[in-house]
Design a protein around this motif. Structure first.
Motif: not given
Length: 118
Positions: A1, A23-24, A26-29, A71, A73, A75-77
């Motif tokens: 990630v 985040a980018s 990979s699976t952020f969650s 967080r 998830n 929005k991957n943020t």
């Protein structure tokens, strides 16, 4: 990630800032996330941590009651809301990630500078 922190700046004592960490890759969650900071001449220190599902959060005593980690998830943020800022909060802030519950952080982003000064 891959992680990229943003939102730093200069603020007066008592002010607020919100940091973001995008985040980018990979699976952020799937990751437990954290914020750390490093002041000039000091070692990097823990600020806050959140589980992958947001079910648990932890804070350093120095920021408890003033900072809030969260967080999104979808929005991957990752976020860090910082209120009632003090000069001693001045540091470079880093976001970090790990796949392991309460494990050491394995992935680190570049930091964002926060300066609290009148």
């Amino acid at each position: 990630v891959q992680l990229q922190a943003s939102g730093g700046g200069t603020v007066q004592p008592g002010g607020s800032l919100r940091l973001s960490c995008a985040a980018s890759g990979s699976t952020f969650s799937a990751y437990h996330m954290g914020w750390y900071r490093q002041a000039p001449g000091k070692e990097r220190e823990f600020v806050a941590r959140i589980t992958a599902s947001s079910s648990g959060t932890w804070y350093a005593d120095s920021v408890k009651g003033r900072f809030t980690i969260s967080r999104d998830n979808a929005k991957n943020t990752l976020y860090l809301q910082m209120n009632s800022l003090k000069p001693e909060d001045t540091a470079v802030y880093f976001c970090a990630a790990t796949r392991y519950y309460l494990g050491n952080m394995d992935y680190w982003g570049k930091g964002t500078q926060v300066t609290v000064s009148s």
